[in-house]
Design a protein around this motif. Structure first.
Motif, PDB file in Angstrom:
ATOM      1  N   UNK A  27       0.809  -1.221   0.000  1.00  0.00           N
ATOM      2  CA  UNK A  27       0.000   0.000   0.000  1.00  0.00           C
ATOM      3  C   UNK A  27       0.842   1.270   0.000  1.00  0.00           C
ATOM      4  N   UNK A  28       2.100   1.183   0.348  1.00  0.00           N
ATOM      5  CA  UNK A  28       2.935   2.382   0.479  1.00  0.00           C
ATOM      6  C   UNK A  28       2.992   3.172  -0.832  1.00  0.00           C
ATOM      7  N   UNK A  29       3.341   2.532  -1.932  1.00  0.00           N
ATOM      8  CA  UNK A  29       3.469   3.236  -3.215  1.00  0.00           C
ATOM      9  C   UNK A  29       2.142   3.819  -3.699  1.00  0.00           C
ATOM     10  N   UNK A  30       1.041   3.055  -3.679  1.00  0.00           N
ATOM     11  CA  UNK A  30      -0.235   3.672  -4.100  1.00  0.00           C
ATOM     12  C   UNK A  30      -0.640   4.857  -3.226  1.00  0.00           C
ATOM     13  N   UNK A  31      -0.312   4.809  -1.949  1.00  0.00           N
ATOM     14  CA  UNK A  31      -0.621   5.945  -1.076  1.00  0.00           C
ATOM     15  C   UNK A  31       0.211   7.147  -1.508  1.00  0.00           C
ATOM     16  N   UNK A  40      -7.739   0.686  -3.551  1.00  0.00           N
ATOM     17  CA  UNK A  40      -9.045   0.050  -3.315  1.00  0.00           C
ATOM     18  C   UNK A  40      -8.951  -1.468  -3.430  1.00  0.00           C
ATOM     19  N   UNK A  41      -8.237  -1.943  -4.432  1.00  0.00           N
ATOM     20  CA  UNK A  41      -8.087  -3.392  -4.629  1.00  0.00           C
ATOM     21  C   UNK A  41      -7.364  -4.020  -3.430  1.00  0.00           C
ATOM     22  N   UNK A  42      -6.343  -3.349  -2.945  1.00  0.00           N
ATOM     23  CA  UNK A  42      -5.599  -3.862  -1.795  1.00  0.00           C
ATOM     24  C   UNK A  42      -6.483  -3.879  -0.556  1.00  0.00           C
ATOM     25  N   UNK A  44      -9.734  -4.100  -0.441  1.00  0.00           N
ATOM     26  CA  UNK A  44     -10.720  -5.193  -0.570  1.00  0.00           C
ATOM     27  C   UNK A  44     -10.105  -6.535  -0.189  1.00  0.00           C
ATOM     28  N   UNK A  45      -8.886  -6.772  -0.650  1.00  0.00           N
ATOM     29  CA  UNK A  45      -8.201  -8.027  -0.320  1.00  0.00           C
ATOM     30  C   UNK A  45      -7.914  -8.101   1.187  1.00  0.00           C
ATOM     31  N   UNK A  46      -7.527  -6.964   1.759  1.00  0.00           N
ATOM     32  CA  UNK A  46      -7.302  -6.914   3.209  1.00  0.00           C
ATOM     33  C   UNK A  46      -8.575  -7.238   3.977  1.00  0.00           C
ATOM     34  N   UNK A  47      -9.681  -6.742   3.484  1.00  0.00           N
ATOM     35  CA  UNK A  47     -10.961  -6.991   4.142  1.00  0.00           C
ATOM     36  C   UNK A  47     -11.286  -8.487   4.156  1.00  0.00           C
ATOM     37  N   UNK A  48     -11.037  -9.151   3.047  1.00  0.00           N
ATOM     38  CA  UNK A  48     -11.257 -10.600   2.976  1.00  0.00           C
ATOM     39  C   UNK A  48     -10.351 -11.326   3.975  1.00  0.00           C
TER      40      UNK A  48
END
Length: 164
Positions: A27-31, A40-42, A44-48
């Motif tokens: 998530x560091x680079x997208x942030x 968002x994709x990350x 969602x995967x974290x939520x799962x």
């Protein structure tokens, strides 16, 4: 229930935490770039994974309680020390290693999430600063060539005499 079932669940918990750590690092680079689609994709995967973590933890808790009940121990709050008392030396060593690994992974994940939080807060500060610089201030909105003493509307007087 057996110690083997408990160790398998601990291994699964470690696996999920490692995957969460991997995602938190990604998530560091997208942030930094502000890439919301990737972020968002990350998330969602974290939520799962968070749901999987919660389910696995509930199962681990249930199995540990069942194991201790089978051993004649009935406690509400159980610890790894309670389980280790009924383990062989080899099982105890394995449980200790898994416990250390899990604690270490949780700490790494916490540190990475704190870093991500700081990056997000810094990005928000930058966005707010940029907006402040781009948006005009109240005094910049209108042009007033006269001084404020010359303002005819200051005392709520109209330019027209309503009595006439």
């Amino acid at each position: 229930m057996s110690i083997k079932a408990i160790t398998q669940l601990l291994e699964r918990l470690i696996e999920v935490h490692e995957h969460l750590l991997e995602l938190a690092t990604k998530k560091v680079e997208p942030i930094k770039k502000g890439d919301m689609k990737v972020l968002e994709a990350i998330v969602r995967e974290e939520s799962k994974l968070a749901h999987k973590l919660q389910t696995t933890e509930m199962l681990r808790s249930k199995i540990v309680r069942t194991f201790l009940l089978e051993q004649g121990e009935a406690k509400e709050a159980v610890t790894m020390s309670d389980v280790k008392r009924f383990a062989t030396a080899e099982e105890k060593l394995q449980l200790e290693q898994l416990q250390r690994k899990l604690v270490d992974d949780v700490q790494k994940l916490k540190t990475q999430n704190e870093l991500n939080q700081e990056l997000i807060e810094e990005s928000l500060r930058f966005v707010n600063l940029s907006l402040d610089l781009m948006l005009p201030h109240k005094e910049d909105v209108s042009y007033n060539p006269r001084s404020q003493d010359d303002e005819p509307y200051e005392n709520n007087h109209s330019l027209f005499d309503s009595k006439a």
